[in-house]
Design an enzyme around this catalytic site. Structure first.
Site, PDB file in Angstrom:
ATOM      1  N   HIS A 273      -5.935  13.624   6.236  1.00  0.00           N
ATOM      2  CA  HIS A 273      -5.387  12.318   6.612  1.00  0.00           C
ATOM      3  C   HIS A 273      -3.956  12.477   7.151  1.00  0.00           C
ATOM      4  CE1 HIS A 273      -8.757  10.477   4.542  1.00  0.00           C
ATOM      5  NE2 HIS A 273      -8.350  10.885   3.367  1.00  0.00           N
ATOM      6  N   ASP A 324     -15.357  12.297   3.367  1.00  0.00           N
ATOM      7  CA  ASP A 324     -14.442  11.677   2.403  1.00  0.00           C
ATOM      8  C   ASP A 324     -15.127  10.741   1.411  1.00  0.00           C
ATOM      9  OD1 ASP A 324     -12.162  10.910   1.125  1.00  0.00           O
ATOM     10  OD2 ASP A 324     -11.159  10.006   2.852  1.00  0.00           O
TER      11      ASP A 324
HETATM   12 ZN   LIG Z   1      -9.723  12.322  -0.090  1.00  0.00          ZN
END
Ligand SMILES: [Zn+2]
Length: 459
Positions: A273, A324
């Site tokens: 991220h 994720d």
């Molecule tokens: Zn994560």
């Protein structure tokens, strides 16, 4: 071990383009020994039923969150964001048992295989029992993941996570984070324990939850403890603007800038991220060889924000994708979201394409970039349809809606932008077919065990 039968594909994605009549031969250890285009099918070869692609690595997964998909899509108050989602997600994290995790992960890994991934990086922080006390077998939860991977044929890079505090200004974990507690020694012991299991296609590196969840001194001790171990080092870095703000308040720097200054980053490091990054931070990452991991369907689902994809692509930074939170479980969907986010933001089309470098096909450019970046995220030196790499492949279902009738040159474009469901007829890992006809051989019993666990956990 006997040498596997050779395979023959009518077409395969080799060196960034489709090449026809390809002979593929794996050796007895499950690695590619020969890949030759332009060869008529030998009599003893298994003819693959469609065009062949190298698979991708799922570079960021929390398997247990498969038990939470579909349970957080309602809002009861004025506001819902990542942090309120996380509080509710902890409800599952606090209750899932090793047996339930094994069942959920086995179904997830089967779905990820069918979705075109053959290696998954598990960012694993569920270490302890529901009351926060260590299991008698410290590996109980890690073993559940490793056994699920081995049972399904999925390759696994398990990353035990250093997780020691609730925030920059909070020295301890919250009570609802009690299962995550870990220190440098436990992380290294889990890594070594997973490696010692000796399961096929199972390896291990380490992870640091985030800058907010680990003290700098501990991070330094962990990295020093790794020495020159080649295993990957993953970290959640800049998913939310609130954590960027907290990092600035605590350190005076943004997260990526701080990390790049504080550590000698190298190709082992994977910044998960890297959503909120300034141009100078992107340049700093590109200069050190570290990779970034984006998780487009999850980042959309959680309202994280959009990464500066054009700038990341223009840099030399290795880039990979992850499932994720498991709301998306097929890579074509992730690549579609990666591009669509930019189109919506910039009001342009084919943002990821680069015609100036003869890379005008958006899907092909993203696919090849993520294929290489994913290998680094999993700690592989080579990956895909190349000699010495693990003998993995995907066979396209060319009769799938969105692919049938397309010119062969546009197969990747159709796969990424026009197919609604995974369009892989077969998936092979280490020279062995693990998905046939779009399904796994033991898929029914796996699904039943997972559904039972989901029902228990959704109560
Ligand atoms: Zn994560």
């Amino acid at each position: 071990m006997t040498t596997p039968q050779p395979l023959w594909a009518p077409s395969a994605w080799l060196d960034g383009r489709w090449q026809d009549a390809v002979l593929l031969r794996a050796d007895a250890s499950g690695r590619w020994a020969e890949i030759t285009p332009g060869v008529p099918a030998p009599a003893d070869a298994t003819r693959l039923p469609g065009a062949v692609l190298p698979p991708l690595v799922d570079a960021h997964s929390h398997a247990f969150q498969r038990a939470f998909v579909g349970l957080a899509e309602r809002r009861s108050g004025d506001h819902d964001d990542f942090w309120s989602w996380r509080d509710r997600m902890y409800g599952v994290a606090l209750r899932i048992s090793p047996d339930q995790l094994r069942a959920v992960a086995a179904q997830l890994y089967t779905e990820l295989l069918a979705g075109g991934y053959t290696q998954v990086c598990e960012f694993h922080y569920l270490h302890h029992g529901e009351d926060g006390r260590p299991y008698a077998d410290a590996l109980a939860m890690s073993r559940a993941l490793a056994e699920a991977a081995a049972a399904t044929g999925m390759g696994l890079t398990l990353l035990p996570v250093l997780y020691e505090r609730a925030g920059f200004a909070q020295p301890a974990l919250r009570p609802d984070q009690r299962r995550f507690a870990s220190d440098v020694d436990t992380v290294l012991a889990l890594r070594d324990g997973v490696r010692a299991l000796g399961l096929p296609q199972v390896s291990a590196g380490i992870a640091i939850h985030s800058l907010r969840a680990a003290a700098p001194a501990s991070m330094h001790r962990l990295i020093k403890g790794l020495g020159d171990d080649p295993g990957p080092i993953h970290i959640h870095i800049a998913e939310q603007t609130a954590e960027v703000d907290d990092c600035q308040a605590a350190t005076g720097s943004r997260p990526i800038a701080w990390l790049a200054r504080e550590f000698e980053l190298d190709a082992r490091w994977q910044l998960v991220h890297a959503t909120h990054a300034e141009p100078d931070e992107i340049a700093a990452v590109a200069a050190c060889g570290a990779g970034i991991v984006l998780c487009p369907s999850t980042e959309a689902n959680l309202g994280d924000g959009l990464a500066d994809l054009p700038r990341w692509l223009a840099s030399t930074t290795p880039l990979s994708i992850g499932s994720d939170s498991q709301v998306g479980r097929a890579w074509p969907e992730e690549l579609r979201w990666l591009e669509y986010g930019q189109r919506l933001l910039l009001r342009r089309r084919n943002v990821a394409a680069d015609p100036a470098r003869a890379e005008g096909a958006t899907a092909a450019r993203l696919f090849d970039r993520v294929r290489v970046g994913g290998a680094a995220a999993a700690g592989f030196r080579n990956w895909g349809l190349q000699i010495g790499a693990r003998a993995d492949l995907l066979v396209l279902d060319e009769a799938a809606s969105g692919l049938e009738g397309l010119p062969a040159s546009h197969r990747l474009d159709g796969l990424v932008f026009a197919t609604a469901a995974p369009a892989f007829a077969e998936v092979w890992v280490a020279g062995r077919r693990v998905i046939a006809g779009g399904a796994a051989a033991e898929g029914g019993s796996r699904r039943a065990a997972c559904v039972q666990a989901l029902r228990q956990l959704a109560r």
